[in-house]
Every structure is written in C-alpha cells, then in structure tokens.
Scaffold this motif. Sequence first.
Motif, short mmCIF file in Angstrom:
data_model
loop_
_atom_site.label_atom_id
_atom_site.label_comp_id
_atom_site.label_asym_id
_atom_site.label_seq_id
_atom_site.Cartn_x
_atom_site.Cartn_y
_atom_site.Cartn_z
N LEU A 42 0.83 -1.21 0.00
CA LEU A 42 0.00 0.00 0.00
C LEU A 42 0.87 1.26 0.00
CD1 LEU A 42 -2.88 -0.92 2.48
CD2 LEU A 42 -2.82 -1.10 0.02
N LEU A 43 1.94 1.23 0.80
CA LEU A 43 2.81 2.41 0.88
C LEU A 43 3.43 2.73 -0.47
CD1 LEU A 43 4.19 4.51 2.78
CD2 LEU A 43 6.10 2.93 2.93
N THR A 44 3.91 1.67 -1.16
CA THR A 44 4.52 1.87 -2.47
C THR A 44 3.53 2.54 -3.42
OG1 THR A 44 5.72 -0.16 -2.06
CG2 THR A 44 5.82 0.71 -4.27
N TYR A 45 2.29 2.05 -3.39
CA TYR A 45 1.31 2.65 -4.30
C TYR A 45 1.01 4.09 -3.92
CZ TYR A 45 -2.05 2.64 -7.97
OH TYR A 45 -2.68 2.92 -9.14
N THR A 46 0.96 4.37 -2.61
CA THR A 46 0.71 5.75 -2.17
C THR A 46 1.81 6.67 -2.69
OG1 THR A 46 -0.17 4.75 -0.17
CG2 THR A 46 0.13 7.13 -0.16
N ILE A 47 3.07 6.20 -2.56
CA ILE A 47 4.20 7.00 -3.05
C ILE A 47 4.04 7.24 -4.55
CG2 ILE A 47 6.69 6.94 -3.47
CD1 ILE A 47 6.88 5.37 -0.78
N MET A 48 3.70 6.18 -5.30
CA MET A 48 3.54 6.33 -6.75
C MET A 48 2.44 7.33 -7.08
SD MET A 48 3.99 2.36 -7.84
CE MET A 48 3.29 2.52 -9.45
N THR A 49 1.34 7.30 -6.30
CA THR A 49 0.24 8.24 -6.55
C THR A 49 0.71 9.67 -6.34
OG1 THR A 49 -1.24 6.56 -5.67
CG2 THR A 49 -2.14 8.75 -5.98
N ILE A 50 1.41 9.91 -5.22
CA ILE A 50 1.86 11.27 -4.93
C ILE A 50 2.80 11.75 -6.03
CG2 ILE A 50 3.22 12.67 -3.33
CD1 ILE A 50 2.13 10.78 -1.09
N TYR A 51 3.74 10.87 -6.43
CA TYR A 51 4.68 11.26 -7.48
C TYR A 51 3.96 11.50 -8.82
CZ TYR A 51 9.15 11.06 -5.16
OH TYR A 51 10.23 11.35 -4.36
N SER A 52 2.90 10.72 -9.08
CA SER A 52 2.17 10.92 -10.34
C SER A 52 1.49 12.28 -10.36
CB SER A 52 1.11 9.84 -10.52
OG SER A 52 1.72 8.58 -10.56
N ILE A 53 0.87 12.64 -9.23
CA ILE A 53 0.18 13.94 -9.16
C ILE A 53 1.20 15.06 -9.33
CG2 ILE A 53 -1.10 15.50 -7.66
CD1 ILE A 53 -2.42 13.01 -6.43
N LYS A 68 8.37 4.39 -12.54
CA LYS A 68 8.79 3.22 -13.29
C LYS A 68 9.63 2.28 -12.43
CE LYS A 68 10.94 1.62 -17.48
NZ LYS A 68 11.94 1.87 -18.50
N ALA A 69 10.50 2.88 -11.59
CA ALA A 69 11.42 2.06 -10.80
C ALA A 69 10.71 1.30 -9.69
CB ALA A 69 12.50 2.96 -10.21
N VAL A 70 9.66 1.89 -9.14
CA VAL A 70 9.08 1.37 -7.91
C VAL A 70 7.96 0.36 -8.16
CG1 VAL A 70 7.48 2.23 -6.16
CG2 VAL A 70 9.78 3.15 -6.27
N ALA A 71 7.32 0.43 -9.34
CA ALA A 71 6.15 -0.42 -9.60
C ALA A 71 6.42 -1.92 -9.38
CB ALA A 71 5.62 -0.16 -11.01
N GLY A 140 -6.13 4.50 -10.34
CA GLY A 140 -6.05 3.26 -9.56
C GLY A 140 -5.95 3.50 -8.07
N SER A 141 -5.54 4.72 -7.68
CA SER A 141 -5.37 4.99 -6.24
C SER A 141 -6.71 4.96 -5.50
CB SER A 141 -4.69 6.33 -6.02
OG SER A 141 -5.57 7.38 -6.37
N ILE A 142 -7.82 5.00 -6.23
CA ILE A 142 -9.14 4.87 -5.59
C ILE A 142 -9.22 3.54 -4.84
CG2 ILE A 142 -11.61 4.59 -6.11
CD1 ILE A 142 -11.09 6.52 -8.45
N ASN A 143 -8.47 2.56 -5.33
CA ASN A 143 -8.47 1.23 -4.70
C ASN A 143 -7.87 1.25 -3.29
OD1 ASN A 143 -9.01 -1.48 -4.68
ND2 ASN A 143 -7.08 -2.05 -5.61
N LEU A 144 -6.98 2.23 -3.01
CA LEU A 144 -6.28 2.21 -1.71
C LEU A 144 -7.23 2.32 -0.52
CD1 LEU A 144 -3.07 4.32 -2.42
CD2 LEU A 144 -3.30 1.86 -2.27
N PRO A 145 -8.09 3.37 -0.46
CA PRO A 145 -9.02 3.40 0.68
C PRO A 145 -9.97 2.21 0.70
CG PRO A 145 -9.50 5.16 -0.89
CD PRO A 145 -8.20 4.58 -1.28
#
Lengths: 208, 146
Positions: A42-53, A68-71, A140-145
């Motif tokens: 979950l943390l990895t995806y949160t980081i990716m979301t923040i970086y995407s925004i 790309k590196a973290v996925a 996809g970050s909608i899936n996190l909550p």
Amino acid sequence: MLISLIVVIIGLILVYLSPLDYQQGLTVKIMYIHVPSAWLALLTYTIMTIYSIIGIAFKIPFSFIVNKAVAPIGAVFTLLCLISGSLWGKPMWGTWWVWDARLTSVAILLLIYLIIIFLNQTFENRDVREKTIAIFIIIGSINLPIIKFSVDWWNTLHQPASVSKLSSPSMDSSMLQPLLVMTVAFSLVGLIIAILRIKAEILIRKNN
Amino acid sequence: MSLRFQRLVLILISLLILGAAALLILFNTKNNIVFFYTPTELLDQNISFGDKIRIGGYVKESSLKKISLNQYEFKITDNKNDLLVFYQGILPDLFREGQGTVIEGLIENQSTVTALRVYAKHDENYMPASIKKELEKNNQWKKDYK
C-alpha cells in the motif's frame, strides 16, 4: 546496506523469540511476513500516486522515473502478501482463497501493478507513455481506501485491523515489537532496491 | 494562479469526483460485496429456501455436537438469532465454540441450514499463549475477553 541487513537479522531473531498466539499457535508467525508486505504494498502505491500527481502537475521528470522504478517492487510486495495470506488462510480459515472484499481488492491491486509494469513496455513516445501511466496510477489509487476500509465497510472473512486503528493496538507488545521491526526491515530492503533501480533508470536515460 | 497549480487542482478535483463515483457504486451494490449475512440479516431478508448462501456469526457455546465421525451439528449465532447448522466434512483448526465462523450452505427451512463449507473467522486480537494461562490462573480470563 549494512544497517538494513542488521535490522533484517534482528527482526528475524525477534520473530523467532516471539510468543505463540493463544488461538493460532505457531501459525501466527506468518503475520510477521504478511502484515509488513501488505503495508509496503500500500505504501509503495501511495508513493507512486503522490509522485504521479506532482509529476503531471509540475512536470518533474524525476517523479516518472520513480514511478517506473518502484512499480515492480510494489507488485512483489503485493504478491508476497497474497501468497503468505493464502498460506495463513488454509490452516486458520480452512481455505486458500475466498472472494471477500479485502482479498479481492488486494488482488485488484496486484492487477493494477502488473498493468503499470506492462504499460511501461508500451508506447514509443516517452512523454505520452509517462503521462498515460501517471493518469492510470492516479485513477487506480481509488483502490487504496477501498483496501484499507473494506474490512470495516463490509462483512469479510478477513479480520479487521489490529494495529493501524484509532484505539490502542489489539496485540500484545511482545508481538507488536517484532512486527514493527520486521516492517522497518522490509521498508529498508524496499528502499535499497528502489534507490538502485532509480539510479539505473537515470543512467539509462542519460545514455540515450 | 499559475498553470501548474491549475493542473494540480484539476487533478485533485477529478480524483475526488472519481472517488465519490466509485464509493457510490460500491455502497449501492453492497448486497453483492458482503461476504456473508448474519442470522438476523437473513431473517429480515426473507431468502427463499434452497438458496445457496453464506452466513457468518459465532459458534454458540455448548452447541457443537458430533453426530458421527465427520458429521457435526452446531448453532451459529449473532447473539440475537440462532440458526441450526448441519455439516459433513472436516472443520478448520480454529473452529471452536465461541469463535467466529462463516458457513456456506443451503437453507433448509426457517431455522436450519446444511453447510457445504465451513470457514473459521478469527478476530483482530493477538495474545501470547503464556498470558492467557496467567489470566486463567487469576480467574480473569472470561471476565475480560469475552
């Protein structure tokens, strides 16, 4: 590097010394793999979301490199979480897998990670590709909550949160301590791999 | 406002709207997402007999009976309503009286169910076995944790 190795070893020793559960016995030790990998997925995806925004809004190339590196790291943690959960579910619940809200939403998270990894192989034009992936990550970050609160919103076979809730953790400190150390260890390992992958990606881009 | 912050606001607003849409869908399809019904919910819903359904609750204290080698009979309860369950097969390790369980089975009539599958459900409490022993020694076990 050395610090994370030491933390991993300390974590494993603490897990070895940790007490058996009053209901589950020895099987509870799967938790020390299952829970950290779930949190880090979950943390990895949160980081990716923040970086995407940030990446789309402020046009910072570094954030796309991180994406790309973290996925793949997130995908591995998700897979680890699903496999260890499955191995835990068989003896405890009596089944490898059920389609309840928590398990299904985590399986969807794995699919999202895989789609991101595959999207990275597509599109000749780098700008188009990076933007597409970033938008996909944000959607996809909608899936996190949904993952986090699935156990509270719906009846699930999976139990509700023990540690990350508002009241005090419903876990004895002799079990909470190894769990937290293992989480730090997992985070450090993830961080090292992430830094190496980001460095490699920057080098590749410089050479092109 | 600079172009960058316009973009940032735009992204955040669209994320908010998308999230709201997703939540609306999820909460309006709640019936398909819940993994099980409690016995009380089941009685309210008037589900016809012969339907396959999953029911969750606690195994009622002193209701588990062994009929034959692998045939069991027990009551599943949510502390308001009970359902009598028949099951033929192997029970999971964690299946105990007073513990949570989810059964998948066919409704026979108003109060009995034939289970095809039985899952054990455990709660979010973890405790070292040694502490339980000590609590039992001091007669504090049932008082505090049930």
